[in-house]
Design an enzyme around this catalytic site. Structure first.
Site, PDB file in Angstrom:
ATOM      1  N   GLY A  31       5.915 -37.290  -2.161  1.00 52.83           N
ATOM      2  CA  GLY A  31       5.051 -38.173  -3.150  1.00 52.83           C
ATOM      3  C   GLY A  31       5.865 -39.094  -3.996  1.00 52.83           C
ATOM      4  N   ASN A  32       5.460 -39.524  -4.991  1.00 52.21           N
ATOM      5  CA  ASN A  32       5.747 -40.775  -5.523  1.00 52.21           C
ATOM      6  C   ASN A  32       6.131 -41.894  -4.576  1.00 52.21           C
ATOM      7  OD1 ASN A  32       8.454 -41.730  -7.762  1.00 52.21           O
ATOM      8  ND2 ASN A  32       6.629 -41.829  -8.215  1.00 52.21           N
ATOM      9  N   LEU A  33       5.087 -42.144  -4.071  1.00 46.86           N
ATOM     10  CA  LEU A  33       5.183 -43.225  -2.711  1.00 46.86           C
ATOM     11  C   LEU A  33       5.704 -44.585  -3.075  1.00 46.86           C
ATOM     12  CD1 LEU A  33       2.348 -41.842  -0.603  1.00 46.86           C
ATOM     13  CD2 LEU A  33       4.756 -41.001  -0.631  1.00 46.86           C
ATOM     14  N   HIS A  34       6.529 -45.044  -2.235  1.00 49.08           N
ATOM     15  CA  HIS A  34       6.864 -46.381  -2.407  1.00 49.08           C
ATOM     16  C   HIS A  34       6.980 -47.398  -1.069  1.00 49.08           C
ATOM     17  CE1 HIS A  34      10.635 -45.055  -0.605  1.00 49.08           C
ATOM     18  NE2 HIS A  34      11.045 -44.286  -1.622  1.00 49.08           N
ATOM     19  N   GLY A  36       8.895 -47.659   1.220  1.00 46.91           N
ATOM     20  CA  GLY A  36       9.710 -47.014   2.330  1.00 46.91           C
ATOM     21  C   GLY A  36       8.575 -45.996   2.692  1.00 46.91           C
ATOM     22  N   HIS A  37       7.911 -45.497   1.968  1.00 49.02           N
ATOM     23  CA  HIS A  37       7.128 -44.340   2.811  1.00 49.02           C
ATOM     24  C   HIS A  37       5.836 -45.117   3.596  1.00 49.02           C
ATOM     25  CE1 HIS A  37       8.544 -41.993  -0.924  1.00 49.02           C
ATOM     26  NE2 HIS A  37       8.656 -41.104   0.048  1.00 49.02           N
ATOM     27  N   GLN A  61      14.532 -27.288  -1.221  1.00 46.99           N
ATOM     28  CA  GLN A  61      15.577 -28.023  -1.083  1.00 46.99           C
ATOM     29  C   GLN A  61      16.252 -28.760  -2.293  1.00 46.99           C
ATOM     30  OE1 GLN A  61      12.524 -30.674   1.153  1.00 46.99           O
ATOM     31  NE2 GLN A  61      13.694 -32.304   0.036  1.00 46.99           N
ATOM     32  N   GLN A 150      15.238 -43.771   7.948  1.00 42.85           N
ATOM     33  CA  GLN A 150      16.864 -43.610   8.182  1.00 42.85           C
ATOM     34  C   GLN A 150      17.738 -43.614   7.051  1.00 42.85           C
ATOM     35  OE1 GLN A 150      16.876 -47.239  10.780  1.00 42.85           O
ATOM     36  NE2 GLN A 150      16.028 -46.160  12.533  1.00 42.85           N
ATOM     37  N   SER A 187      14.001 -45.888  -3.333  1.00 43.05           N
ATOM     38  CA  SER A 187      14.060 -44.386  -3.298  1.00 43.05           C
ATOM     39  C   SER A 187      13.248 -43.856  -4.497  1.00 43.05           C
ATOM     40  CB  SER A 187      15.195 -43.856  -3.354  1.00 43.05           C
ATOM     41  OG  SER A 187      15.635 -42.555  -3.903  1.00 43.05           O
TER      42      SER A 187
END
Ligand code: PAF
Length: 282
Positions: A31-34, A36-37, A61, A150, A187
């Site tokens: 979540g907390n999507l940017h 990159g997601h 994790q 990546q 990120s």
């Protein structure tokens, strides 16, 4: 886009898609999507008929002193972004759904060798948590294809190895890192940086670019790496690691040509990671 948080409902929805012969892609996230997601979702969209995203902040994790509680949870915003990107189904299970017996009793997946060192060295058990939850999501969703960024180079390598070793019939696609205009890799943790730290953060990528250029021009790797560590410290980072590896993360040898430089460094309490590919001269 439908949002489901129970396993039976997820399985039922996916069975329907499979009966219709639809190809399914998975994008696993915390979540907390940017952007990159969103690039992962867009890649998935091109690969399959149905895109399934998951949002689960996976406690397994996170180390005991890491940011599990502080990790940003922004579900409504994430749902809007996923809908706009063309995601079909979102799975948002609770911790009790994923780990009904609790973490201590949970079966775990450990991927040896490729999980060791780098982030695995600084974050003991981190990749066991990633491999365990990703294998569980693979079993629940049974996608044809799954997309991972990546930027998390070692994570991608761990997942690829796990898929080979456990014979998951899933194609893994690595999606290039999305960067801010000043080069900082996007990120969710960038949100922890204050203004001064945010202004310093792109220096990590700039240092990797400078080392890549130097090594491609014949600078001996050990010398370049020690210059890089010094440059990071001078810029105000606390370097965690800066290493050169072959692209499969094995040690570099005299015959290695395709390599990757990987770095992790802290700015205040925030740990940033990045990597860059390079070709070593003969
Ligand atoms: O990259 C992430 O966001 C996480 O490590 C993942 C792959 C979703 C597993 O929790």
């Amino acid at each position: 886009m439908r949002t489901l948080n129970e396993i039976p409902a997820l399985r039922e929805a996916l069975d329907d898609f499979r009966r219709q012969g639809q190809r399914i892609a998975l994008v696993a996230t915390m979540g907390n999507l940017h952007q990159g997601h969103i690039a992962l979702v867009e890649t998935a969209r091109r690969q399959a008929d149905i895109v399934v995203a998951t949002i689960f902040v996976n406690p397994m994790q996170f180390g005991p002193n890491e940011d599990l509680d502080a990790y940003p949870r922004t579900l409504a915003d994430d749902q809007a972004k996923l809908t706009a990107a063309g995601c079909d189904l979102l799975f948002t299970p609770t911790t009790e759904t994923v780990y009904p017996r609790g973490l201590a009793s949970q079966t775990r997946i450990r991927v040896p060798e490729v999980s060791e060192g780098l982030c695995g060295g600084s974050r003991p058990g981190h990749f066991d948590g990633v491999a365990t939850v990703v294998s569980m999501l693979f079993n629940l969703v049974q996608p044809d294809v799954a997309c991972f960024g990546q930027k998390d180079y070692q994570q991608l390598a761990v997942i690829r190895r796990m898929v080979q070793d456990l014979h998951f019939p899933i194609e893994i696609i690595g999606v290039p890192t999305v960067r801010a205009s000043d080069g900082l890799a996007l990120s969710s943790r960038n949100g922890y940086l204050d203004d001064e730290q945010r202004a310093t953060a792109p220096r990590l990528h700039q240092m990797l670019e400078a080392l890549r250029d130097a090594m491609e021009d014949g600078e001996p790797p050990e010398r370049a790496l020690s210059m890089g560590r010094e440059a990071l410290a001078q810029a105000g980072f606390t370097p965690d690691y800066l290493e050169l590896r072959a692209t499969d993360l094995s040690p570099v040898t005299a015959t290695t040509r395709d390599a990757v430089l990987l770095a992790a460094a802290r700015l205040g309490p925030t740990r940033l990671i990045d990597n860059i590919s390079l070709t070593l001269p003969r």
